[in-house]
Design an enzyme around this catalytic site. Structure first.
Site, mmCIF file in Angstrom:
data_model
loop_
_atom_site.group_PDB
_atom_site.id
_atom_site.type_symbol
_atom_site.label_atom_id
_atom_site.label_comp_id
_atom_site.label_asym_id
_atom_site.label_seq_id
_atom_site.Cartn_x
_atom_site.Cartn_y
_atom_site.Cartn_z
ATOM 1 C CE LYS A 111 -3.814 -2.447 2.125
ATOM 2 N NZ LYS A 111 -4.434 -2.931 3.344
ATOM 3 C CD GLN A 147 -3.361 -4.559 6.518
ATOM 4 O OE1 GLN A 147 -3.288 -3.569 5.803
ATOM 5 N NE2 GLN A 147 -3.945 -5.680 6.114
ATOM 6 C CG ASP A 168 -9.587 -0.287 4.691
ATOM 7 O OD1 ASP A 168 -9.394 -0.543 3.492
ATOM 8 O OD2 ASP A 168 -8.856 -0.689 5.616
#
Ligand code: NDP
Length: 301
Positions: free
Chosen positions: A60, A104, A127
Site C-alpha cells: 500500500k 490493517q 477502507d
C-alpha cells in the site's frame, strides 16, 4: 482489451482496469497539488508482526509513493494498549494533512476490532469499514465503498459484464467483501440491479445456488473450492480468494490459488478472474481512489 483464452472464455485481468483508473487518479492528484496545494495522504496503522499484514502494508505505501501521494505508517507492537491506539487514531482524525486512515486487519485478539474501526472518523475511513459508511452503502448513497467490492464493480464495468436483471450469487458474507458486495449488486447503482443470493457455511446444498448464477463471486478463503460441477455454462466468475498452497516446483515452495478451481472451471465459464492478477490489483487502486476523494472533499470544507 479482453484476453480470450478459449473460444468462449474471457480472462478478466485486473491490471488493465487498475491502470485505467490510476491514469484518471494521476490527473486528479496533480490538480489537487497544483490548484490547492494538497497532497493526498494516508496514515496506516499496523499492530503486531503478522507477516502477511506487513506485506500488504508495504504494498500500500509503495503504491502511494509511486502515485506521488504521501503515506505514513504507525508500526505498533502486539502488546500496544487499545486506549493508546484510539488516542493515535483520534489525533489522526484531527490532523488536516491526513485524508485517509487505515487500520490493517487482523488486529491482535486482545483488541476489540469493532471499537477500533469505529474510532476512525467516517470522513477519513478510506477502507469503508465504519458502520456509518456501511449504512450509507446499504441506504443507496455510498460514501467510502470498501476497496475490494468497489474494485470488482470496476472490473465488471471495464469488461462490460451485465448485472442488470442477472442472478448474482455471492459465496462468503464477510464485512469486507461479501456483505458490501451484496449491497452494491442489489441496488439501482452502476453495475447493480441484480437479484442477489448470499451463501455461507450455513447454506445447504451450495451447488443448487451456484449453478443458478449468471455472476458468481467467491470469497471464502477455501482454496479451489468451486469446481466445474458447481457452475453452469456461461457464468461470469469473480474469484476474490488468495490462498497459498504448497508447490514443490516453485522456488518459493508455494503458489497462490483462488477459491475457484481455475483450470477446472475455465472451459465452462464465459469469463473468469485469474489468481493472481484478477481482483488483487484492484484493491490498492481503490484505496488510492478513496483517499483522493477524501482529499478533494477536505479541501472544500
Ligand atoms: P472471511 O474468512 O472473513 O470470510 C469468509 C466467508 O466465507 C465467511 O462468510 C464464511 O462463512 C464463508 N465460507 C467459508 N467457508 C465456506 C464454505 N465451505 N462454504 C460456504 N461459505 C464458506 O474471509 P474474507 O472475506 O476476508 O476473504 C475471503 C478470501 O478473499 C480470502 O482468500 C482472502 O485472502 C481473499 N481476499 C482477497 C482480497 C483481494 O484484494 N483480492 C481482499 C480481501 C480478501 P461463515 O460466515 O458462515 O463463516
Amino acid at each position: 482489451m479482453n484476453t480470450i483464452i478459449s473460444d468462449e472464455t474471457i480472462l478478466l485481468k485486473g491490471k488493465p482496469v487498475s491502470k485505467h483508473i490510476r491514469e484518471k487518479l494521476t490527473s486528479q492528484i496533480n490538480e489537487l497539488k497544483i490548484k490547492r496545494n494538497i497532497v493526498p495522504k494516508l496514515a496506516v496503522i499496523i499492530v503486531g508482526n503478522d507477516p502477511a499484514s506487513q506485506v500488504y502494508v508495504n504494498s500500500k505505501t509503495k503504491a502511494f509513493n509511486k502515485m506521488e501521494c504521501a503515506s505514513e505508517t504507525y508500526a505498533l507492537p502486539a502488546e500496544f494498549g487499545e486506549s493508546d491506539l484510539i488516542e493515535i487514531i483520534e489525533g489522526l482524525n484531527k490532523d488536516v494533512s491526513v485524508h485517509g486512515i487505515l487500520v490493517q486487519l487482523p488486529l491482535p485478539k486482545s483488541m476489540n476490532t469493532r471499537k477500533i474501526l469505529m474510532a476512525v472518523s467516517p470522513f477519513k475511513d478510506v477502507d469503508g469499514f465504519h458502520p456509518l459508511n456501511i449504512g450509507h452503502l446499504f441506504e443507496g448513497h455510498p460514501k467510502f465503498i470498501p476497496c475490494t467490492p468497489n474494485g470488482i464493480i470496476e472490473i465488471l464495468d471495464f469488461y462490460n459484464i451485465e448485472t442488470d436483471g442477472c442472478h448474482a450469487v455471492i459465496v462468503g458474507r464477510s464485512n469486507i467483501v461479501g456483505k458490501p458486495m451484496f449491497g452494491l449488486l442489489s441496488q439501482k447503482l452502476r453495475k447493480g440491479n441484480a437479484t442477489v443470493t448470499m451463501c455461507h457455511t450455513g447454506t445447504k446444498n451450495l451447488s443448487y445456488f451456484t449453478k443458478q448464477a449468471d455472476l458468481l463471486i467467491v470469497a471464502t478463503g477455501v482454496p479451489k473450492y468451486i469446481t466445474s460441477e458447481m457452475i453452469s455454462e456461461n457464468v461470469n466468475i469473480i474469484d476474490v480468494g488468495i490462498n497459498r498452497i504448497e508447490d514443490l516446483n516453485s522456488p518459493k515452495g508455494y503458489k497462490l490459488v483462488g477459491d475457484v478451481d481455475f483450470n477446472n472451471c475455465i472451459e465452462k465459464a464465459n469469463s473468469i478472474t485469474p489468481v493472481p492478477g484478477g481482483v488483487g490489483p484492484m484493491t490498492i487502486t481503490m484505496l488510492l481512489n478513496n483517499t483522493v476523494i477524501s482529499a478533494q472533499k477536505t479541501s472544500i470544507k
